[in-house]
Design an enzyme around this catalytic site. Structure first.
Site, PDB file in Angstrom:
ATOM      1  CG  LEU A  62       1.898  -3.207   8.284  1.00 43.00           C
ATOM      2  CD1 LEU A  62       1.212  -4.569   8.242  1.00 43.00           C
ATOM      3  CD2 LEU A  62       3.336  -3.358   8.759  1.00 43.00           C
ATOM      4  CG  ASP A  63       6.132  -0.494   3.001  1.00 41.61           C
ATOM      5  OD1 ASP A  63       5.887   0.616   3.505  1.00 41.61           O
ATOM      6  OD2 ASP A  63       7.280  -0.943   2.852  1.00 41.61           O
ATOM      7  NE  ARG A  64      -1.465  -1.577  -3.774  1.00 47.19           N
ATOM      8  CZ  ARG A  64      -1.911  -0.984  -4.879  1.00 47.19           C
ATOM      9  NH1 ARG A  64      -1.301   0.099  -5.343  1.00 47.19           N
ATOM     10  NH2 ARG A  64      -2.953  -1.460  -5.514  1.00 47.19           N
ATOM     11  CB  THR A  66       4.554  -5.092   4.314  1.00 40.92           C
ATOM     12  OG1 THR A  66       5.705  -4.496   3.716  1.00 40.92           O
ATOM     13  CG2 THR A  66       4.967  -5.868   5.547  1.00 40.92           C
ATOM     14  NE  ARG A 168       9.812  -2.037  -0.085  1.00 42.09           N
ATOM     15  CZ  ARG A 168       8.796  -1.552  -0.788  1.00 42.09           C
ATOM     16  NH1 ARG A 168       7.715  -1.094  -0.152  1.00 42.09           N
ATOM     17  NH2 ARG A 168       8.849  -1.510  -2.107  1.00 42.09           N
TER      18      ARG A 168
END
Length: 242
Positions: A62-64, A66, A168
């Site tokens: 997961l993105d930082r 998110t 995104r």
């Protein structure tokens, strides 16, 4: 600026058995150490390892920025099996996001993305598909530019591919960027939310994972409740309609 993470509290465990464990990752927490985020000193892998007292293996990312469901294997062999499930598209993922403007009721975004390995975008195009469903729309008395009000949508996003920053980039592509996203989002909206709501979190939440357990062969569904900031912004924008 990234949201400050309170690591004095244990990570919230959503699911655990002898093979797998899932947490509700906070906004702003890196999954693991990264050269492109040298300012970070805490990582989900490290925190969960120390919390459980054993080695853990993140089977996806997961993105930082998110928050939401993040799944780990508890052995190297299970890690390989689960990573293969993700690669095969056998894991169903769904996200919630708050985005700018009124989105269509439903939309399939079939828009290839150039490969991004974290060190920059290359010229290689990769298939990328995201299904969007609008859950709620709101117009709030928040002046923006020449407008006296602002419009936002709460959307469910279901990716069928797993490209870096796919959600995104897809939402930016259809001109409904996720609030709080940098660099793909709208800097003016991000500034508005920071000034009006004191909010600098990206409003993207990994809500649910569904897959077949490799050992028991039972269907597993893991759902993450909202982190505090996402819940606060839902209330501020949509009130009691959610």
């Amino acid at each position: 600026m990234n949201q400050v993470i309170n690591t004095t509290q244990p990570l919230s465990i959503l699911y655990q058995d002898t093979d797998l464990v899932a947490i509700n990752k906070p906004h702003g927490l890196l999954v693991h150490r990264s050269m492109i985020a040298s300012d970070a000193s805490e990582f989900a892998v490290q925190l969960l390892r120390d919390q459980l007292g054993q080695r853990v293996y993140p089977v996806h990312r997961l993105d930082r920025k998110t928050a939401g469901v993040l799944l780990f294997a508890l052995s190297d062999s299970m890690n390989s099996i689960m990573q293969q499930q993700f690669m095969d598209g056998a894991v169903h993922k769904s996200y919630l996001a708050i985005v700018r403007g009124y989105t269509p009721d439903e939309l399939t975004i079939d828009y290839p993305l150039r490969k991004d390995d974290g060190n920059g975008v290359t010229g290689v195009l990769q298939e990328a598909v995201t299904h969007l469903k609008t859950l709620q729309q709101t117009e709030v008395p928040l002046p923006f530019g020449k407008h006296t009000t602002s419009r936002y949508s709460l959307v469910k996003l279901t990716p069928t591919t797993g490209r870096m920053h796919q959600l995104r980039r897809h939402m930016a592509h259809i001109l409904h960027p996720i609030i709080g996203d940098r660099p793909h989002g709208c800097n003016k909206q991000n500034k508005l939310f920071k000034e009006h709501f004191e909010m600098n979190t990206m409003l993207l939440h990994a809500q649910q994972l569904t897959f077949t357990h490799p050992v028991t062969e039972e269907p597993i569904t893991i759902t993450a409740p909202f982190q505090t900031e996402f819940g606060r912004m839902l209330g501020a924008l949509f009130g009691d309609t959610i």
